[in-house]
Write an enzyme that holds these catalytic residues in place. Structure first.
Site, PDB file in Angstrom:
ATOM      1  N   THR A  31       0.830  -1.317   0.165  1.00 43.66           N
ATOM      2  CA  THR A  31      -0.089  -0.063   0.025  1.00 43.66           C
ATOM      3  C   THR A  31       0.863   1.215   0.104  1.00 43.66           C
ATOM      4  O   THR A  31       2.083   1.128   0.677  1.00 43.66           O
ATOM      5  CB  THR A  31      -0.776  -0.012   1.326  1.00 43.66           C
ATOM      6  OG1 THR A  31      -1.344   1.162   1.261  1.00 43.66           O
ATOM      7  CG2 THR A  31      -0.174  -0.257   2.568  1.00 43.66           C
ATOM      8  N   ASP A  32       0.223   2.328  -0.405  1.00 44.60           N
ATOM      9  CA  ASP A  32       1.141   3.584  -0.578  1.00 44.60           C
ATOM     10  C   ASP A  32       1.219   4.093   1.010  1.00 44.60           C
ATOM     11  O   ASP A  32       1.938   5.203   1.235  1.00 44.60           O
ATOM     12  CB  ASP A  32       0.444   4.727  -1.340  1.00 44.60           C
ATOM     13  CG  ASP A  32      -0.987   4.923  -1.020  1.00 44.60           C
ATOM     14  OD1 ASP A  32      -1.562   4.163   0.091  1.00 44.60           O
ATOM     15  OD2 ASP A  32      -1.602   5.929  -1.392  1.00 44.60           O
ATOM     16  N   GLU A  33       0.468   3.598   1.917  1.00 45.28           N
ATOM     17  CA  GLU A  33       0.339   3.872   3.391  1.00 45.28           C
ATOM     18  C   GLU A  33       1.879   3.804   3.947  1.00 45.28           C
ATOM     19  O   GLU A  33       1.889   4.397   5.018  1.00 45.28           O
ATOM     20  CB  GLU A  33      -0.820   3.451   4.101  1.00 45.28           C
ATOM     21  CG  GLU A  33      -2.070   3.829   3.353  1.00 45.28           C
ATOM     22  CD  GLU A  33      -3.164   3.348   4.393  1.00 45.28           C
ATOM     23  OE1 GLU A  33      -3.120   3.523   5.732  1.00 45.28           O
ATOM     24  OE2 GLU A  33      -4.346   3.305   3.737  1.00 45.28           O
ATOM     25  N   TYR A  72      -1.271  -0.657  11.394  1.00 45.63           N
ATOM     26  CA  TYR A  72      -1.658  -1.186  10.012  1.00 45.63           C
ATOM     27  C   TYR A  72      -0.387  -0.827   9.043  1.00 45.63           C
ATOM     28  O   TYR A  72       0.068  -1.901   8.467  1.00 45.63           O
ATOM     29  CB  TYR A  72      -2.901  -0.846   9.269  1.00 45.63           C
ATOM     30  CG  TYR A  72      -2.851  -0.773   7.710  1.00 45.63           C
ATOM     31  CD1 TYR A  72      -3.084  -2.418   7.495  1.00 45.63           C
ATOM     32  CD2 TYR A  72      -3.021   0.085   6.912  1.00 45.63           C
ATOM     33  CE1 TYR A  72      -3.099  -2.538   6.017  1.00 45.63           C
ATOM     34  CE2 TYR A  72      -3.191  -0.070   5.427  1.00 45.63           C
ATOM     35  CZ  TYR A  72      -3.082  -1.472   5.112  1.00 45.63           C
ATOM     36  OH  TYR A  72      -3.191  -1.714   3.834  1.00 45.63           O
ATOM     37  N   LYS A 124       2.503  -3.423   7.174  1.00 46.02           N
ATOM     38  CA  LYS A 124       2.755  -3.604   5.881  1.00 46.02           C
ATOM     39  C   LYS A 124       4.229  -3.263   5.470  1.00 46.02           C
ATOM     40  O   LYS A 124       4.753  -4.015   4.461  1.00 46.02           O
ATOM     41  CB  LYS A 124       1.735  -2.742   4.933  1.00 46.02           C
ATOM     42  CG  LYS A 124       0.179  -2.961   5.201  1.00 46.02           C
ATOM     43  CD  LYS A 124       0.056  -4.575   4.644  1.00 46.02           C
ATOM     44  CE  LYS A 124      -0.215  -4.763   3.143  1.00 46.02           C
ATOM     45  NZ  LYS A 124      -0.553  -5.798   2.815  1.00 46.02           N
TER      46      LYS A 124
HETATM   47  P1  NAD Z   1      -9.771  -6.781   2.924  1.00 48.88           P
HETATM   48  O1  NAD Z   1      -9.929  -6.325   4.451  1.00 48.88           O
HETATM   49  O2  NAD Z   1     -11.209  -6.871   2.136  1.00 48.88           O
HETATM   50  O3  NAD Z   1      -9.633  -8.306   2.601  1.00 48.88           O
HETATM   51  C1  NAD Z   1      -8.397  -9.016   3.454  1.00 48.88           C
HETATM   52  C2  NAD Z   1      -8.704 -10.535   3.036  1.00 48.88           C
HETATM   53  O4  NAD Z   1      -7.852 -11.284   3.749  1.00 48.88           O
HETATM   54  C3  NAD Z   1     -10.139 -10.991   3.804  1.00 48.88           C
HETATM   55  O5  NAD Z   1     -10.712 -12.049   2.761  1.00 48.88           O
HETATM   56  C4  NAD Z   1      -9.786 -12.029   4.811  1.00 48.88           C
HETATM   57  O6  NAD Z   1     -10.600 -13.124   5.095  1.00 48.88           O
HETATM   58  C5  NAD Z   1      -8.316 -12.379   4.401  1.00 48.88           C
HETATM   59  N1  NAD Z   1      -7.452 -12.654   5.484  1.00 48.88           N
HETATM   60  C6  NAD Z   1      -7.125 -12.020   6.603  1.00 48.88           C
HETATM   61  N2  NAD Z   1      -6.434 -12.444   7.704  1.00 48.88           N
HETATM   62  C7  NAD Z   1      -6.021 -13.808   6.836  1.00 48.88           C
HETATM   63  C8  NAD Z   1      -5.275 -14.738   7.135  1.00 48.88           C
HETATM   64  N3  NAD Z   1      -4.460 -14.908   8.401  1.00 48.88           N
HETATM   65  N4  NAD Z   1      -5.254 -15.778   6.517  1.00 48.88           N
HETATM   66  C9  NAD Z   1      -5.835 -15.858   5.143  1.00 48.88           C
HETATM   67  N5  NAD Z   1      -6.445 -14.765   4.722  1.00 48.88           N
HETATM   68  C10 NAD Z   1      -6.589 -13.846   5.553  1.00 48.88           C
HETATM   69  O7  NAD Z   1      -8.566  -6.371   2.319  1.00 48.88           O
HETATM   70  P2  NAD Z   1      -8.520  -5.612   0.871  1.00 48.88           P
HETATM   71  O8  NAD Z   1      -9.105  -4.021   0.887  1.00 48.88           O
HETATM   72  O9  NAD Z   1      -9.149  -6.437  -0.199  1.00 48.88           O
HETATM   73  O10 NAD Z   1      -6.918  -5.390   0.792  1.00 48.88           O
HETATM   74  C11 NAD Z   1      -6.285  -6.443   0.252  1.00 48.88           C
HETATM   75  C12 NAD Z   1      -4.755  -6.278   0.413  1.00 48.88           C
HETATM   76  O11 NAD Z   1      -4.516  -4.913  -0.558  1.00 48.88           O
HETATM   77  C13 NAD Z   1      -4.084  -5.806   1.607  1.00 48.88           C
HETATM   78  O12 NAD Z   1      -2.892  -6.448   1.768  1.00 48.88           O
HETATM   79  C14 NAD Z   1      -4.078  -4.454   1.454  1.00 48.88           C
HETATM   80  O13 NAD Z   1      -3.252  -3.949   2.571  1.00 48.88           O
HETATM   81  C15 NAD Z   1      -3.741  -4.012   0.261  1.00 48.88           C
HETATM   82  N6  NAD Z   1      -4.302  -2.683  -0.242  1.00 48.88           N
HETATM   83  C16 NAD Z   1      -5.712  -2.499   0.102  1.00 48.88           C
HETATM   84  C17 NAD Z   1      -6.102  -1.131  -0.395  1.00 48.88           C
HETATM   85  C18 NAD Z   1      -7.338  -0.564  -0.127  1.00 48.88           C
HETATM   86  O14 NAD Z   1      -7.591   0.197  -0.546  1.00 48.88           O
HETATM   87  N7  NAD Z   1      -8.511  -1.325   0.179  1.00 48.88           N
HETATM   88  C19 NAD Z   1      -4.993  -0.281  -1.196  1.00 48.88           C
HETATM   89  C20 NAD Z   1      -3.780  -0.383  -1.079  1.00 48.88           C
HETATM   90  C21 NAD Z   1      -3.342  -1.928  -0.719  1.00 48.88           C
HETATM   91  P1  TYD Z   2     -10.214   4.215   5.088  1.00 49.24           P
HETATM   92  O1  TYD Z   2     -11.290   3.976   4.420  1.00 49.24           O
HETATM   93  O2  TYD Z   2     -10.362   3.654   6.397  1.00 49.24           O
HETATM   94  O3  TYD Z   2      -8.928   4.211   4.172  1.00 49.24           O
HETATM   95  P2  TYD Z   2      -7.436   4.616   4.744  1.00 49.24           P
HETATM   96  O4  TYD Z   2      -7.571   5.074   6.129  1.00 49.24           O
HETATM   97  O5  TYD Z   2      -6.649   3.387   4.725  1.00 49.24           O
HETATM   98  O6  TYD Z   2      -7.081   5.820   3.782  1.00 49.24           O
HETATM   99  O7  TYD Z   2     -10.479   6.071   5.370  1.00 49.24           O
HETATM  100  C1  TYD Z   2     -10.217   7.050   4.211  1.00 49.24           C
HETATM  101  C2  TYD Z   2     -10.229   8.257   4.723  1.00 49.24           C
HETATM  102  O8  TYD Z   2     -11.694   8.499   5.328  1.00 49.24           O
HETATM  103  C3  TYD Z   2      -9.215   8.398   6.059  1.00 49.24           C
HETATM  104  O9  TYD Z   2      -8.969   9.937   5.753  1.00 49.24           O
HETATM  105  C4  TYD Z   2     -10.043   8.254   7.061  1.00 49.24           C
HETATM  106  C5  TYD Z   2     -11.596   9.027   6.807  1.00 49.24           C
HETATM  107  N1  TYD Z   2     -12.831   8.374   7.375  1.00 49.24           N
HETATM  108  C6  TYD Z   2     -13.700   9.013   7.891  1.00 49.24           C
HETATM  109  O10 TYD Z   2     -13.391  10.325   7.946  1.00 49.24           O
HETATM  110  N2  TYD Z   2     -14.669   8.501   8.405  1.00 49.24           N
HETATM  111  C7  TYD Z   2     -15.073   7.071   8.436  1.00 49.24           C
HETATM  112  O11 TYD Z   2     -15.880   6.610   9.031  1.00 49.24           O
HETATM  113  C8  TYD Z   2     -13.833   6.366   7.925  1.00 49.24           C
HETATM  114  C9  TYD Z   2     -14.044   4.904   7.791  1.00 49.24           C
HETATM  115  C10 TYD Z   2     -12.875   6.917   7.593  1.00 49.24           C
END
Ligand code: NAD
Ligand code: TYD
Length: 335
Positions: A124-126, A149, A153
Site C-alpha cells: 500500500t502507499d500508506e 496497519y 505492511k
Molecule cells: P480486505 O480486508 O477486504 O480483505 C482481506 C482478506 O484477507 C479477507 O478475505 C480476509 O478473510 C483475508 N485474511 C485476513 N487474514 C487472513 C489470514 N491470516 N489468512 C488468510 N486470509 C486472511 O482487504 P482489501 O482491501 O481487499 O486489501 C487486500 C490487500 O490490498 C491488503 O494486503 C491491503 O493491505 C492491500 N491494499 C488495500 C488497499 C485498499 O484501498 N483497500 C489499497 C492498497 C493496498
Molecule cells: P479508510 O477508508 O479507512 O482508508 P485509509 O485510512 O486506509 O486511507 O479511510 C479513508 C479516509 O476517510 C481517511 O482519511 C479516514 C477517513 N474516514 C472518515 O472520515 N470517516 C470514516 O468513518 C472512515 C471509515 C474513514
C-alpha cells in the site's frame, strides 16, 4: 495452463482480482482465505462452479494451512491476505502483526520451497506515511508508516525484499492508493458512507474532513497487478495511483449528491489518531515500464460503485447485521 495461488481472495480486492483472472485470462486459480470478518465467500459465488477455480479455507499464520499448500502445484502466489483497517489496528494491533508480517513470511518460505515463478506482495502507499500539500510518493520515497496497519505492511515489504536479496526469490511489491468498487467491506470510507446515507444515518467524518486520498477503481488496480505479475522486473516495487485526489469532505458530499441525500447527515467526529493527511502517488515507473495507467474516471467509477451497492443491498445487509454491527456501535458510540 499456469496456476495462480491467491491468498486473501475472499476480501475486497482479492475477490475482484479473481473475477478478473477468471474472466480475462486463462490461469487456474486457487484461493486460500481464512474468512475473517472481512472475507466473504459470497463475493465469489459466480465463479464457485468454474473448473478453473478452487477454494481452500486456511489461515496464512497456521502451519497446517501452509502444509496443505505444499502439496499443491502453483506457479505464482499473489498475497492479498491481511488485516486492512487502520482504525482496527489502533484498537487492537496484535492480529495485524501476526497476519501481515508473520503470515507474509510463511508465504515467502512456501514460495522458496515450491520454487515458484513469482511472488507478488500487495502492499500500500500508506507505507510512505503522509504528505503535505506538495509532492507525490515514488518507489524511492522513504518508508515512514504511522499506524500499526501501515507499519505492519512496511515490515512485510522489507521481509519480501530480503527474500529477494538473500535467497533470490523472484518477487514484486505493488503499492497502490485507496481502492473503491464492488465488494468493499462497509467499514471503509466509501461503502460506509453509502450505507449510512441510504439509511439516513449520520455520516462520521473524522477531524475537519480535509484529509486527502488518491482514489483508484479496483479494476484498474487488478489489471496492474496482473501486468506486474507477468512482466514486472524481479525484485522491483511498482506504485499505482488513480490520479484522483479528493478531500474526504468533498467525497462525502459527492456521495450525498448522487444519492439525493442532505448534507445535514454529515457529523464531524473526533479525529483518528496519527491520521495521515494526504496520499498521492507518482506512478510514472509502471506507466513507462509496463504501459499501465488508470482508466476509470472517478466521476464514472463512483456512480457505478454507488449503483452496485444499491443493487446489492442484501450483500450489504448481511454484513451490517452481523458481527460488524457490534464493532460499528463500539467505534461510533464513543465519538
Ligand atoms: P480486505 O480486508 O477486504 O480483505 C482481506 C482478506 O484477507 C479477507 O478475505 C480476509 O478473510 C483475508 N485474511 C485476513 N487474514 C487472513 C489470514 N491470516 N489468512 C488468510 N486470509 C486472511 O482487504 P482489501 O482491501 O481487499 O486489501 C487486500 C490487500 O490490498 C491488503 O494486503 C491491503 O493491505 C492491500 N491494499 C488495500 C488497499 C485498499 O484501498 N483497500 C489499497 C492498497 C493496498
Ligand atoms: P479508510 O477508508 O479507512 O482508508 P485509509 O485510512 O486506509 O486511507 O479511510 C479513508 C479516509 O476517510 C481517511 O482519511 C479516514 C477517513 N474516514 C472518515 O472520515 N470517516 C470514516 O468513518 C472512515 C471509515 C474513514
Amino acid at each position: 495452463m499456469d496456476t495462480v495461488l491467491v491468498t486473501g481472495g475472499a476480501g475486497f480486492i482479492g475477490s475482484n482480482f479473481i473475477h478478473f483472472l477468471i474472466s480475462s485470462s486463462s490461469y487456474n486459480v486457487i484461493n486460500l482465505d481464512a474468512l475473517t470478518y472481512a472475507g466473504n465467500i459470497k463475493n465469489l459465488s459466480s465463479v464457485e462452479k468454474d473448473s478453473r477455480y478452487r477454494f481452500i479455507k486456511g489461515d496464512i499464520t497456521s502451519p497446517e494451512a501452509i502444509r496443505q499448500l505444499v502439496d499443491l502445484d502453483f506457479d505464482y502466489l499473489v498475497n492479498f491476505a491481511a488485516e486492512t483497517h487502520v482504525d482496527r489496528s489502533i484498537l487492537a494491533p496484535d492480529r495485524f502483526i501476526l497476519t501481515n508480517i508473520l503470515g507474509t513470511q510463511n508465504l515467502l518460505n512456501l514460495s522458496l520451497q515450491k520454487q515458484i515463478r513469482k511472488y507478488i506482495q500487495i502492499s500500500t502507499d500508506e507505507v510512505y506515511g503522509s504528505l503535505g500539500r506538495e509532492g507525490f510518493f515514488s518507489e524511492n520515497s522513504p518508508l515512514d508508516p504511522t499506524s500499526p496497519y501501515s507499519a505492519s505492511k512496511a515490515s512485510a515489504d522489507l521481509i519480501v525484499l530480503a527474500y529477494f536479496k538473500t535467497f533470490d526469490l523472484p518477487v514484486n511489491i505493488t503499492r497502490c492508493s485507496n481502492n473503491y468498487g464492488p465488494y468493499q467491506f462497509p467499514e471503509k470510507l466509501i461503502p460506509l458512507m453509502i450505507n449510512n446515507a441510504v439509511k439516513n444515518k449520520p455520516l462520521p467524518v473524522y477531524g475537519d474532513g480535509s484529509n486527502i486520498r488518491d482514489w483508484i477503481h479496483v479494476d484498474d488496480h487488478c489489471r496492474g497487478i496482473l501486468q506486474v505479475m507477468e512482466k514486472g522486473r524481479s525484485g522491483d516495487i511498482y506504485n499505482m495511483g488513480g490520479n484522483s485526489e479528493k478531500q474526504n469532505l468533498e467525497l462525502v458530499k459527492t456521495i450525498l449528491e448522487i444519492l439525493g441525500k442532505p448534507e445535514s447527515l454529515i457529523r464531524f467526529v473526533t479525529d483518528r489518531k496519527a491520521h495521515d493527511w494526504r496520499y498521492a502517488v507518482d506512478y510514472s515507473k509502471i506507466r513507462q515500464e509496463l504501459r499501465w495507467a488508470p482508466q476509470v474516471k472517478f466521476t464514472d467509477g463512483i456512480r457505478d460503485t454507488i449503483a452496485w451497492y444499491l443493487n446489492n443491498q442484501d450483500w450489504l445487509e448481511e454484513i451490517v447485521s452481523g458481527e460488524y454491527q457490534h464493532y460499528y456501535e463500539k467505534m461510533y458510540s464513543t465519538r
